[in-house]
Design an enzyme around this catalytic site. Structure first.
Site, mmCIF file in Angstrom:
data_model
loop_
_atom_site.group_PDB
_atom_site.id
_atom_site.type_symbol
_atom_site.label_atom_id
_atom_site.label_comp_id
_atom_site.label_asym_id
_atom_site.label_seq_id
_atom_site.Cartn_x
_atom_site.Cartn_y
_atom_site.Cartn_z
ATOM 1 N N LYS A 45 0.823 -1.220 0.000
ATOM 2 C CA LYS A 45 0.000 0.000 0.000
ATOM 3 C C LYS A 45 0.851 1.262 0.000
ATOM 4 O O LYS A 45 0.315 2.356 -0.049
ATOM 5 C CB LYS A 45 -0.911 0.029 1.242
ATOM 6 N N LYS A 47 2.193 2.489 2.423
ATOM 7 C CA LYS A 47 1.873 3.237 3.652
ATOM 8 C C LYS A 47 2.937 2.946 4.707
ATOM 9 O O LYS A 47 3.229 1.785 4.995
ATOM 10 C CB LYS A 47 0.521 2.777 4.226
HETATM 11 N N1 C2G Z 1 -12.973 4.390 6.955
HETATM 12 C C1 C2G Z 1 -14.184 5.057 7.106
HETATM 13 N N2 C2G Z 1 -14.190 6.403 7.225
HETATM 14 C C2 C2G Z 1 -13.024 7.109 7.220
HETATM 15 C C3 C2G Z 1 -11.800 6.437 7.077
HETATM 16 C C4 C2G Z 1 -11.790 5.053 6.952
HETATM 17 O O1 C2G Z 1 -15.261 4.415 7.120
HETATM 18 N N3 C2G Z 1 -13.085 8.458 7.342
HETATM 19 C C5 C2G Z 1 -12.997 2.931 6.810
HETATM 20 C C6 C2G Z 1 -12.400 2.464 5.478
HETATM 21 O O2 C2G Z 1 -13.383 2.558 4.449
HETATM 22 C C7 C2G Z 1 -12.013 1.021 5.801
HETATM 23 C C8 C2G Z 1 -11.640 1.084 7.303
HETATM 24 O O3 C2G Z 1 -12.198 2.320 7.807
HETATM 25 O O4 C2G Z 1 -13.144 0.169 5.638
HETATM 26 C C9 C2G Z 1 -10.150 1.068 7.517
HETATM 27 O O5 C2G Z 1 -9.597 2.152 6.788
HETATM 28 P P1 C2G Z 1 -8.040 2.071 6.382
HETATM 29 O O6 C2G Z 1 -7.248 1.759 7.579
HETATM 30 O O7 C2G Z 1 -7.721 3.275 5.534
HETATM 31 O O8 C2G Z 1 -8.058 0.764 5.451
HETATM 32 P P2 C2G Z 1 -7.361 0.578 4.038
HETATM 33 O O9 C2G Z 1 -5.988 1.112 4.063
HETATM 34 O O10 C2G Z 1 -8.341 1.063 3.036
HETATM 35 O O11 C2G Z 1 -7.190 -1.021 3.971
HETATM 36 O O12 C2G Z 1 -7.673 -5.374 2.168
HETATM 37 C C10 C2G Z 1 -8.330 -4.153 2.482
HETATM 38 C C11 C2G Z 1 -7.367 -3.125 2.986
HETATM 39 O O13 C2G Z 1 -6.583 -3.634 4.044
HETATM 40 C C12 C2G Z 1 -8.118 -1.872 3.439
#
Ligand code: C2G
Length: 130
Positions: A45, A47
């Site tokens: 990612k 990240k």
């Molecule tokens: N999320 C949310 N609202 C936000 C930020 C995040 O609802 N303001 C949700 C995202 O949509 C996700 C969850 O919180 O469902 C976790 O977000 P992230 O840690 O950014 O996840 P991500 O990096 O998108 O990883 O295999 C799938 C990946 O691991 C998802």
């Protein structure tokens, strides 16, 4: 027991994540969070997490909605996870809308609206300006 699973990095945990986890738990009785490992985040990612996997795991385990935290090590483990943990419902924020529809062969797939006004990127940017 109705089991729900969701995946993510959850770094700089914020109320948008909590909103997601709360709504995910409302869809069943037992919520599993597959937490992206530091290596997966960096290699797949791009990240670099502020908190380590172990620190992020502790934070998630302290949340009342979360019943189990497992590592997310690659993009391809979801089918195996759904089968192994007998998951009924897979949940993700709708920024992933449609991306995991292949899981419909194995469980219910639900995309929930993100909490629009908050993101880790935004938090980091605003902290720089203070
Ligand atoms: N999320 C949310 N609202 C936000 C930020 C995040 O609802 N303001 C949700 C995202 O949509 C996700 C969850 O919180 O469902 C976790 O977000 P992230 O840690 O950014 O996840 P991500 O990096 O998108 O990883 O295999 C799938 C990946 O691991 C998802």
């Amino acid at each position: 027991m109705k089991k729900v699973i969701t995946y993510g990095t959850f770094d700089l945990l914020h109320y948008g994540h909590i909103n997601l986890l709360r709504r995910a738990k409302e869809l069943g009785d037992y919520l599993i969070v597959a937490l992206s490992t530091d290596e997966f985040n960096w290699n797949e990612k791009g990240k670099k997490c502020y908190f380590t996997y172990e620190q992020r795991k502790k934070l998630l385990e302290a949340i009342r909605y979360v019943d189990l935290v497992i590592p997310e090590e690659n993009w391809d483990q979801k089918v195996q996870d759904v089968k192994e943990f007998r998951v009924d419902t897979f949940v993700m924020g709708d920024d992933w809308q449609g991306k995991f529809d292949f899981l419909k062969d194995y469980c219910q797939v639900v995309y929930l609206p993100r909490t629009p006004e908050i993101s880790t990127t935004q938090i980091k940017q605003e902290l720089k300006t203070r």
